[in-house]
Design a protein around this motif. Structure first.
Motif, mmCIF file in Angstrom:
data_model
loop_
_atom_site.group_PDB
_atom_site.id
_atom_site.type_symbol
_atom_site.label_atom_id
_atom_site.label_comp_id
_atom_site.label_asym_id
_atom_site.label_seq_id
_atom_site.Cartn_x
_atom_site.Cartn_y
_atom_site.Cartn_z
ATOM 1 N N LEU A 77 20.889 60.852 71.297
ATOM 2 C CA LEU A 77 21.860 60.408 70.201
ATOM 3 C C LEU A 77 22.750 61.666 69.704
ATOM 4 C CD1 LEU A 77 20.507 57.593 68.149
ATOM 5 C CD2 LEU A 77 22.482 57.620 69.628
ATOM 6 N N ALA A 78 21.982 62.830 69.743
ATOM 7 C CA ALA A 78 22.705 64.117 69.015
ATOM 8 C C ALA A 78 23.848 64.376 70.065
ATOM 9 C CB ALA A 78 21.694 65.205 69.259
ATOM 10 N N LEU A 94 31.047 61.751 70.640
ATOM 11 C CA LEU A 94 31.908 60.769 69.484
ATOM 12 C C LEU A 94 32.573 61.424 68.626
ATOM 13 C CD1 LEU A 94 29.667 57.694 69.274
ATOM 14 C CD2 LEU A 94 31.384 57.838 70.946
ATOM 15 N N PHE A 95 31.763 62.118 67.968
ATOM 16 C CA PHE A 95 32.231 63.017 66.867
ATOM 17 C C PHE A 95 33.529 63.826 67.213
ATOM 18 C CE2 PHE A 95 32.862 65.800 63.014
ATOM 19 C CZ PHE A 95 32.637 64.956 62.184
ATOM 20 N N GLY A 96 33.162 64.595 68.374
ATOM 21 C CA GLY A 96 34.268 65.500 69.027
ATOM 22 C C GLY A 96 35.645 64.746 69.567
ATOM 23 N N ALA A 122 29.198 54.027 68.054
ATOM 24 C CA ALA A 122 28.247 54.536 67.550
ATOM 25 C C ALA A 122 27.186 53.349 67.105
ATOM 26 C CB ALA A 122 28.762 55.075 66.219
ATOM 27 N N ILE A 123 27.459 52.331 66.486
ATOM 28 C CA ILE A 123 26.786 51.104 66.097
ATOM 29 C C ILE A 123 25.968 50.811 67.366
ATOM 30 C CG2 ILE A 123 26.425 48.814 65.150
ATOM 31 C CD1 ILE A 123 28.681 49.554 63.343
ATOM 32 N N LEU A 179 25.291 58.302 58.466
ATOM 33 C CA LEU A 179 25.662 59.517 58.451
ATOM 34 C C LEU A 179 26.936 59.903 59.251
ATOM 35 C CD1 LEU A 179 24.535 61.694 56.333
ATOM 36 C CD2 LEU A 179 23.453 62.649 58.363
ATOM 37 N N VAL A 180 26.766 59.668 60.416
ATOM 38 C CA VAL A 180 28.031 59.941 61.484
ATOM 39 C C VAL A 180 29.165 59.179 60.944
ATOM 40 C CG1 VAL A 180 28.738 59.586 63.761
ATOM 41 C CG2 VAL A 180 26.514 60.247 63.332
ATOM 42 N N LEU A 181 29.117 57.910 60.510
ATOM 43 C CA LEU A 181 30.303 56.925 60.148
ATOM 44 C C LEU A 181 31.031 57.560 58.851
ATOM 45 C CD1 LEU A 181 29.265 53.525 61.076
ATOM 46 C CD2 LEU A 181 30.605 54.963 62.125
#
Lengths: 246, 961
Positions: free
Chosen positions: B816-817, B823-825, B548-549, B929-931
């Protein structure tokens, strides 16, 4: 409704319990009546399969009778929902088992305070009550120890403290000394006796006569039927000197 | 577990034939017990099978899909040469005048030339290659073949159609093309249409109009069938080789010849043909490339990128298997814990520690192998189905190869998974073999072992070393390999710290509410179960944090450096060939009538030529007038040295006197031609600027040093034009004009056509009055209602004539979305799975405690709260740790990704210099936010799910009478 002075805290009225049906039907208890008054310790004795533990399960609301009535502090257990039974166990009845006693991840004080915490009492107040209860069974100094850091006798004392913490007045003990050596077992029963003398009530299931001797009355069960009931027993210390005499 | 089996095992083992007999008997007994245990506790067994089998399934599916999708040289043989022994092509635009230096796979590995080609006796120097001439060299039968792309008219659309030109009637072409219905073409104006052609809109009967050589040509469809344009692309049409004469300019024709003969074309035969300038794809060499690869003249085939990809794949597989170990570990820990009494009884009957370990490991062997076999089988099937689905979808760029199951790789993954399963069971097995026999047999609880003192110290040291390696990489602008090593060491250190951290967490719980207190103490005490679960969460969140970073920073840098190519929301159509602007304008008016079309005209001549064509553009003039704006500080000089300063392509050094000019090719060098209406409406010029234009003046970008005293000097003259449209040679017939001038901002100039192209503006009238040539560089499409819509863009693109293309400026497009969702999934699911497994196992293991809770009056709500808290604590501790551990390598990876050694570009002058290279600062953008969503959101979600999964109130264990 609350039991009036002298009224029994626990009352079994013509209770029968039948397991299975037809060819597999087993009469675990038949037409048993029993009362445990305030300050009274009643022992239930009998050989294996005589219905001792069924009696205790019914008395604690863990099981429901096929016929008859179980009343705790004047309330008919049959009419209580699961929630009501849980509340009854939090406020009125405490169990002490041979094993399955303390939560290993909680300290002695936290174990003793558990019913109060579950009942919504503040942590601080619950701990104070727990410390008082632990003190009453002589293990106040173990308050912050985990079960694994205590001996079996100490654990059973904590279990008794938990069974009688706060307003709870009825202890249902199922072979509480079964996993203990005789000396430690006697000391645990001494504690139980003392607590009953201070106003608690107890129903003690045991198969050892010398342990039953600590009780005010002994009920003998055989094949699910009460075959005998003793009156006032001989003095406990006297029994210790003559263990075979019941 | 059947306890009597164990004693029997020991007895049998001790009577066996030595060490092997003992070992064999031990495993036989252990495996039998494992089988019974697995069938008795099916839920737990299924969980392990799922945890081990699922990664195997996914990896096997990926490997199979990749192997099937990839068309290796041997698989490509029927597609590129049918049944022929070789296919011979001309190396350099049909001339083959240079000797060829090629590898075994010239079309994949590239090729070069090495000096003049060998000449056959009696053949002129630049004689064309014909079938007969090739046949003289190769022997056998030679057939012409080629592929080309033609434009077909489908309704009002223009469709690019890939055509295979081969005589399908010849048996040697079997595999390259096949006939489904009708017949093969017999003349040059007959074609066979393939399913892919039909899907693109070509009719399967009747006639098709092709735009060949710039004029419409009608061909008749005589059949349907299949054909390969390349090894990985279907053809849309199949026609006779003779058709190419009608479709292609003679010099444009790529030529290939199929060599049909009984003798294979060996590597030495290939080299002989190479000497004549012919490229050879040989069946024999494809099938046995060893000789070719051993040839010292052939460069090694494996490229650096292949090694990098192999490294990434290996890292991914290792990561997935590590995650498997961590996920399956708790299941074995709980299994061993529940068998404690049985194992103690076995030990009390004389089983040595190794045998106790075997009982736990046997479950891993049994379930791991079963899961690996099932996972591999299902993975192969899933991979094949996936690639078939993908090939049928519209997203596929290439046609897959034939079914290709990478047996060894799949077996390797299965073996690795079995080993991973064993590794997962090893620690629980070791723990089980060190039981306190008396304590267990007496039914006493098991005391949590203290964390070995050395472990956290080693962990800290390793984490420190890893952190230091990463810090060094940051300081030195890092290398990916160094970052990977640092990250691995850091993660290894963190893994060793987990048991100690969990025991600390257990001590922190004192003041927490009861459920959380129990959960923190549970995770601290039951580390055999808790530590792998927390580790699994940590590894997943570490990977997520790093990716992510790194990606967010990379995108932030790309956003920072993005330079729009046209005014935001406007479209630009570029084209070529005579009359293209009017054809495009007609398409736009028809398909999107709401759009304003403004011709972007410039002073000069069009430099368009067909990059696919090797022939000169016959429409170009031989000379043209060039126009240069002189710097105000320069005296106007006669043509020659002073006005002609060297131009360095790409860096645009500015000449000493020329500010900009129509024969310059650097940025912001051209003079735009705009009418007054567009000047006002499109460019939003001020009244004074419009006035300058209206008076026949010129508007110039700032910094060009061309405007002095509200005037500029323009030098015009004639230069020669090359066949590719470039003005070269000295300036003839120079004329000097002094015209009104003012400056205009670069932002305003960038509203005109391609950003950065325009350096000055005049009106068409001004250009005409000075006889300056102008040409339409592009058509600018502007929607007064906002950005040009995707619908309009698609409609116009589908109908544009050949050699015209549309580009709509929509600003920096971030993916990114999608990346975050992915990534989140993936990692969110991993965290959830690890957490919920751990919680389910904790609940199963803690049944006795739940009974005790029930005995003191606990309700379902408390049981839910306890389950939720257990999930929350495991997920939170693992996630926080993963965030901390992933942060450093994330930044370390973002650093080299975003430090670019770019030249410094000056927008005012259009200069790019290399002197300031490396000045660009790295971009570190943390997606908080994602983290946060993962670190806080996923634990909360896990807690809710775990709580919701509890359906029953805790039950007091009934006492048997």
């Amino acid at each position: 409704m609350s039991a009036s002075a002298g009224a029994p805290l626990l009352e079994l009225i013509r209770v029968s319990r039948v397991h299975g049906e037809g060819a597999t039907e087993v009469h675990a208890l038949t037409d048993v009546s029993l009362q445990v008054g305030v300050g009274e310790l009643v022992a239930v004795m009998g050989p294996s399969g005589s219905g001792k533990s069924t009696l205790l399960n019914l008395a604690g609301g863990l099981d429901r009778p096929t016929t008859g009535q179980v009343r705790i502090d004047g309330r008919d257990v049959a009419g209580l929902s699961h929630r009501g039974l849980a509340e009854l166990r939090r406020r009125k009845v405490g169990f002490v088992f041979q094993d399955l006693n303390l939560i290993p991840s909680l300290t002695a004080a936290e174990n003793a305070a558990l019913p109060l915490e579950l009942d919504g009492v503040g942590v601080r107040q619950a701990r104070a009550s727990a410390l008082e209860s632990l003190g009453s069974v002589g293990v106040a100094e173990l308050a912050d120890r985990f079960p694994e850091e205590m001996s079996g006798g100490q654990q059973q004392r904590v279990a008794i403290a938990r069974a009688l913490v706060g307003e709870r007045r009825l202890v249902l003990a199922d072979e509480p000394t079964g996993a203990l050596d005789s000396h430690t077992g006697e000391s645990v029963l001494r504690v139980l006796r003392a607590r009953c003398d201070e106003g608690a009530s107890g129903l003690l299931v045991t198969h050892e006569a010398r342990h039953a001797a600590w009780a005010d009355r002994v009920v003998f069960l055989r094949d699910g039927v009460v075959v005998d009931t003793t009156g006032a027993p001989p003095a406990a210390e006297e029994l210790l000197d003559h263990p075979s005499g019941v | 577990m059947d306890e009597t089996d164990a004693g029997a095992a020991g007895r049998r083992g001790s009577r066996g034939a030595g060490a092997f007999g003992h070992w064999y008997a031990g495993w036989r007994s252990a495996l039998r017990l494992a089988r019974r245990d697995a069938s008795k506790h099916r839920g737990r067994g299924a969980l392990v099978v799922l945890l081990v089998g699922l990664p195997v399934l996914l990896i096997s599916a990926g490997l199979t899909a990749f192997a099937t999708d990839d068309v290796n040289p041997v698989e490509s043989l029927p597609r590129v040469m049918g049944q022929a022994q070789a296919v011979v092509s001309l190396s350099d635009a049909g001339v083959a005048a240079q000797r060829v230096l090629q590898g075994p796979y010239p079309m994949d590995g590239g090729y070069g030339t090495a000096g003049p080609a060998e000449r056959e006796p009696g053949v002129p120097k630049r004689a064309p290659w014909t079938r007969e001439r090739v046949q003289r060299l190769t022997g056998g039968t030679v057939l012409s073949t080629t592929t080309t792309v033609v434009r077909a008219e489908v309704g009002d659309r223009q469709v690019h159609a890939a055509a295979l030109l081969v005589d399908g009637r010849q048996p040697v072409t079997r595999g390259m093309a096949s006939l489904t219905s009708g017949r093969w073409p017999r003349t040059a104006d007959e074609v066979v249409v393939t399913p892919e052609g039909a899907a693109a809109g070509l009719p399967t009967s009747g006639t098709i109009t092709l735009a060949a050589r710039g004029r419409p040509t009608k061909v008749t469809v005589v059949g349907t069938g299949t054909g390969w344009a390349t090894a990985t692309a279907h053809a849309d049409l199949v026609a006779l080789p003779a058709a190419e004469e009608a479709w292609e300019a003679p010099a444009d024709r790529p030529q290939s010849f199929l060599i049909a003969r009984s003798q294979p074309v060996t590597w030495s035969g290939v080299k002989q043909l190479n000497a004549h300038g012919l490229l050879v794809e040989s069946r024999a060499v494809f099938e046995h490339p060893q000789e070719a690869q051993a040839d010292p003249d052939v460069p090694p085939a494996e490229s650096e990128s292949d090694i990098v990809v192999a490294g990434i794949v290996a890292l991914l597989v290792v990561g997935i298997l590590l995650e498997t170990v961590l996920l399956a570990g708790p299941a074995f820990a709980v299994s061993a814990s529940r068998q404690r009494r049985s194992l103690a009884l076995i030990a009390s009957n004389g089983a040595p520690r190794a045998q106790i370990r075997r009982y736990v490991l046997a479950q891993a062997v049994l379930l791991g192998v079963f899961a690996a076999v099932v996972g591999a089988f299902l993975g192969v099937v899933a991979g094949l189905l996936a690639i078939r689905w993908w090939a049928a979808s519209s997203h596929a760029m290439n046609a897959p190869g034939p079914v290709d199951i990478p047996v060894w790789e799949v077996l390797g993954v299965g073996a690795c998974a079995s080993v991973a399963s064993l590794a997962a069971a090893y620690l629980p097995a070791r723990g089980a073999s060190r039981l306190d026999l008396i304590g267990v047999l007496r039914g006493q609880g098991v005391t949590a072992r203290p964390v070995p003192r050395g472990l956290p110290v080693i962990g800290l040291v390793l984490a420190g070393i890893g952190g230091a390696v990463l810090a060094m990489n940051i300081a030195n602008d890092g290398h990916e390999a160094g970052i990977a090593i640092g990250a691995i060491v850091l993660v290894a250190g963190a893994l060793m710290l987990i048991p100690w951290l969990l025991s600390c967490v257990g001590r922190l719980g004192r003041r927490l509410p009861l459920p959380l207190r129990m959960a923190t103490r549970d995770v601290g005490r039951q580390r055999g179960r808790g530590a792998p679960a927390v580790a699994a969460v940590m590894v997943a969140v570490t990977a997520l944090t790093v990716l992510a970073i790194a990606n967010t920073s990379d995108q932030a840098q790309a956003r920072r450096d993005y330079q729009p190519q046209a005014p935001m929301g406007d479209g630009l159509v570029h084209g070529g060939g005579p009359g293209w602007p009017s054809a495009v304008a007609a398409v736009v008016h028809r398909q999107a009538p709401a759009l304003d079309v403004t011709p972007v005209r410039r002073v000069g001549i069009s430099q368009w030529f067909d990059p696919m064509s090797t022939s000169p553009d016959s429409h170009l003039p031989t000379s043209t007038t060039v126009v240069r704006l002189q710097k105000a500080s320069c005296a106007v000089s006669p043509p020659g040295a002073r006005g002609k300063s060297p131009v360095v392509p790409g860096y645009g050094s500015v000449g000493r006197c020329t500010a900009l000019g129509s024969d310059r090719h650097d940025r912001r060098a051209s003079i735009g031609v705009v009418d007054l209406r567009s000047a006002r409406d499109l460019l939003h010029l001020t009244d004074s600027q419009v006035d300058v234009l209206a008076r026949g003046g010129i508007l110039v970008a700032p910094g060009r040093e061309a405007v002095h005293d509200e005037h500029a000097t323009v030098l015009a003259g004639t230069r020669r034009v090359t066949e590719y449209g470039q003005a070269v040679g000295s300036l003839r017939d120079p004329r000097v004009d002094r015209i009104a001038a003012a400056t205009v901002s670069t932002a305003t100039l960038d509203r005109f056509g391609l950003a950065g192209d325009t350096g000055a503006l005049v009106t068409p009238a001004t250009a005409a009055s000075h006889h300056w040539p102008t040409f339409t560089d592009a058509l600018q499409l502007h929607d007064p209602g906002g950005p040009v819509s995707s619908g309009d863009e698609d409609a116009i693109t589908q109908h544009l004539p050949q050699n015209a293309f549309l580009q709509v400026e929509r600003g920096f497009q971030s993916n990114l979305a999608l990346l975050y969702s992915l990534l989140f999934g993936v990692f969110g699911t991993l965290v959830l799975v690890a957490t919920l497994i751990s919680t389910a196992l904790a609940q199963a293991e803690g049944r006795a405690d739940l009974g005790t809770l029930a005995a003191v009056g606990a309700t379902k709500r408390l049981r839910r709260a306890v389950a939720g808290s257990q999930a929350f604590v495991v997920a939170l501790v693992g996630s926080l740790l993963g965030l901390v551990v992933g942060f450093v390598p994330g930044v370390a990876l973002a650093w080299p990704l975003t430090v670019e050694h770019m030249g410094s570009y000056d927008p005012a002058t259009g200069n790019t210099t290399l002197a300031d290279a490396g000045a660009a600062a790295p971009v570190i953008d943390i997606p908080w936010l994602v983290l946060a969503a993962v670190v806080i959101g996923v634990p909360v979600l896990a807690a809710l799910l775990a709580a919701a999964a509890i359906r029953k109130s805790p039950e007091v264990t009934r006492r048997a009478a």
